[in-house]
Write an enzyme that holds these catalytic residues in place. Structure first.
Site, PDB file in Angstrom:
ATOM      1  N   ARG A   1    -104.473  89.582 -10.468  1.00  0.00           N
ATOM      2  CA  ARG A   1    -104.264  89.763  -8.791  1.00  0.00           C
ATOM      3  C   ARG A   1    -106.057  89.702  -8.613  1.00  0.00           C
ATOM      4  NH1 ARG A   1    -100.107  88.383  -7.506  1.00  0.00           N
ATOM      5  NH2 ARG A   1     -98.450  89.633  -7.009  1.00  0.00           N
TER       6      ARG A   1
ATOM      7  N   HIS B   1     -96.635  81.982  -3.830  1.00  0.00           N
ATOM      8  CA  HIS B   1     -97.567  80.820  -4.221  1.00  0.00           C
ATOM      9  C   HIS B   1     -97.070  79.619  -3.374  1.00  0.00           C
ATOM     10  CE1 HIS B   1    -100.029  81.935  -7.978  1.00  0.00           C
ATOM     11  NE2 HIS B   1     -99.368  82.996  -7.471  1.00  0.00           N
ATOM     12  N   ARG B   2     -96.139  79.280  -3.292  1.00  0.00           N
ATOM     13  CA  ARG B   2     -95.394  78.057  -2.853  1.00  0.00           C
ATOM     14  C   ARG B   2     -95.818  77.749  -1.406  1.00  0.00           C
ATOM     15  NH1 ARG B   2     -90.573  78.124  -4.278  1.00  0.00           N
ATOM     16  NH2 ARG B   2     -90.811  76.986  -6.080  1.00  0.00           N
TER      17      ARG B   2
ATOM     18  N   ARG C   1     -98.103  79.328   0.225  1.00  0.00           N
ATOM     19  CA  ARG C   1     -99.705  79.257   0.666  1.00  0.00           C
ATOM     20  C   ARG C   1    -100.140  77.807   0.456  1.00  0.00           C
ATOM     21  NH1 ARG C   1    -101.040  83.192  -3.665  1.00  0.00           N
ATOM     22  NH2 ARG C   1    -102.078  81.939  -5.068  1.00  0.00           N
ATOM     23  N   ARG C   2     -99.571  77.088  -0.264  1.00  0.00           N
ATOM     24  CA  ARG C   2    -100.020  75.576  -0.552  1.00  0.00           C
ATOM     25  C   ARG C   2     -99.708  74.894   0.567  1.00  0.00           C
ATOM     26  NH1 ARG C   2     -97.406  76.806  -5.872  1.00  0.00           N
ATOM     27  NH2 ARG C   2     -95.667  75.408  -5.233  1.00  0.00           N
TER      28      ARG C   2
ATOM     29  N   GLU D   1     -92.613  71.623 -12.663  1.00  0.00           N
ATOM     30  CA  GLU D   1     -92.651  72.844 -13.300  1.00  0.00           C
ATOM     31  C   GLU D   1     -92.220  72.371 -14.738  1.00  0.00           C
ATOM     32  OE1 GLU D   1     -89.372  75.226 -12.108  1.00  0.00           O
ATOM     33  OE2 GLU D   1     -90.282  75.792 -10.284  1.00  0.00           O
TER      34      GLU D   1
END
Length: 399
Positions: free
Chosen positions: A231, A270-271, A273-274, A282
């Protein structure tokens, strides 16, 4: 054609009036910025801001020769007084072109947000593109050649630069200058660092730029390693470094971990904010990706790649580790770092720094800690830039 930046800040300026934030407190001297306004060859004024005549005088310029004033975005504050002698501000309809008696041609560029962008061609053939705050060009077509100069909200809308690069409107020699700078990023060194990672720069108010002349455009590091603890903000930092580039391939090494809802929530965050234009793979099979030609790679993260590699060689069992497992892991790490050395792709990789805390209680835990330290060191040796992220702050270790 030359451009004098009468201001380079957000519409409210920097520091913002009565704002107590740390960025505003640090915005002093050259880092203090008036609202963005551009004076082109003394004849064309893009955006009329309070105090424009005084700003021009401080830059050694005059507004007496201005023949056209164009606005790029709605003005939410009090009405701006038009200095005596200036024509009334106007706006060019999207897609229309305005020809000035001075030999400049101004084409209005449609945006995905309220406002208008302007593509200006000077009498000498120099070409610039100016985008308003919070706006990105919409429906771009590939131009005959890249713009010489792009002035845009690089911090607030990095995807605008990605769109320009995707169609060739911004190329390797395009001078990208950030304007509409606000208090989202601490001014000074941190701002320069973030812009350099995007191949852009910032200049002080009052700077005059010669459009088409050679500029020392920041070189984007081809290989970057971003380290940090849990973090710490390391993934955000890594993603931020590629936001202004199109067609990024995000390589997730963690897998789906079927049934683990907490892990699924992490992956989803994560996905989300991309950028939507990024693709995701993957896999832990990184070497073929590094050998292939293609768009930039963002690998998140090496610590999970190491877990997979240690699983494959039986590193958690002392007997297997001693009976060839250690040697097999060394070979895998060597193959990976050699691929990093040889790759032609832009690469940003993320890894954990775990050796500064509590010593693991188990032999396998200590083994993992030691091997991750070795992997990070070997990987860093092949990168032009290495960053350590602590409490959301990026410390440059190399580059």
């Amino acid at each position: 054609m030359d451009v004098t930046l009468l201001g380079t800040g957000a519409p409210a300026g920097l520091p913002r009036p009565d704002c107590p934030c740390a960025a505003c407190a640090a915005a002093q001297g050259e880092d203090a910025r008036a609202a963005t306004a551009l004076l082109v060859d003394g004849a064309l004024l893009l955006d009329l801001t309070p105090g424009a005549a005084f700003a021009a005088a401080r830059a050694g310029r005059s507004l007496a020769g201005v023949r056209q004033v164009l606005l790029s975005h709605p003005h939410d504050g009090p009405a701006v007084e038009v200095p005596a002698g200036l024509p009334q501000p106007g706006r060019v309809p999207d897609g229309r072109e305005l020809a000035l008696l001075t030999g400049h041609r101004v084409r209005a560029v449609a945006l995905d947000a309220p406002g208008t962008g302007y593509a200006v061609t000077g009498p000498d053939g120099g070409r610039l593109l100016y985008a308003p705050p919070g706006g990105a060009p919409a429906g771009l077509e590939a131009p005959s050649e890249p713009y010489d100069l792009v002035l845009a909200d690089v911090v607030g809308r990095p995807d605008a630069l990605a769109r320009l690069r995707a169609v060739g409107a911004a190329g390797p020699t395009t001078d990208v200058v950030a304007v509409h700078l606000d208090h989202d990023v601490p001014p000074g060194r941190e701002l320069r660092r973030r812009l350099a990672a995007a191949g852009a720069r910032a200049v002080p108010d009052g700077t005059t730029l010669a459009v088409g002349s050679y500029e020392d455009v920041p070189d984007v590091p081809r290989r970057t390693l971003v380290l940090g603890g849990a973090r710490s903000g390391k993934s955000v930092e890594a993603e931020r470094r590629l936001e202004s580039f199109p067609d990024v391939l995000y390589v997730a090494t963690g897998g789906s971990r079927n049934g683990d809802t907490e892990w699924a929530a992490r992956v989803s965050a994560h996905r989300e904010r991309r950028p939507g234009s990024w693709r995701t793979a993957e896999t832990c099979d990184l070497v073929p990706l590094l050998k292939d030609e293609g768009p930039p790679l963002l690998v998140d993260c090496l610590s999970l790649w190491l877990t997979d590699a240690m699983d494959a060689v039986g590193a958690w069992d002392d007997a297997e580790w001693a009976d060839g497992g250690e040697r097999a892991l060394r070979d895998r790490v060597r193959e990976l770092t050699e691929a990093v050395r040889a790759t032609r792709r832009t690469l940003v990789a993320v890894s954990n720094e775990v050796g500064s805390g509590i010593v693991p209680a188990t032999a396998s835990g200590r083994r993992y800690r030691d091997e991750l330290g070795r992997l990070n060191a070997a990987f860093a040796a092949e990168c032009e830039q290495v960053l350590l992220v602590v409490a959301g702050q990026a410390l440059v270790l190399r580059g």
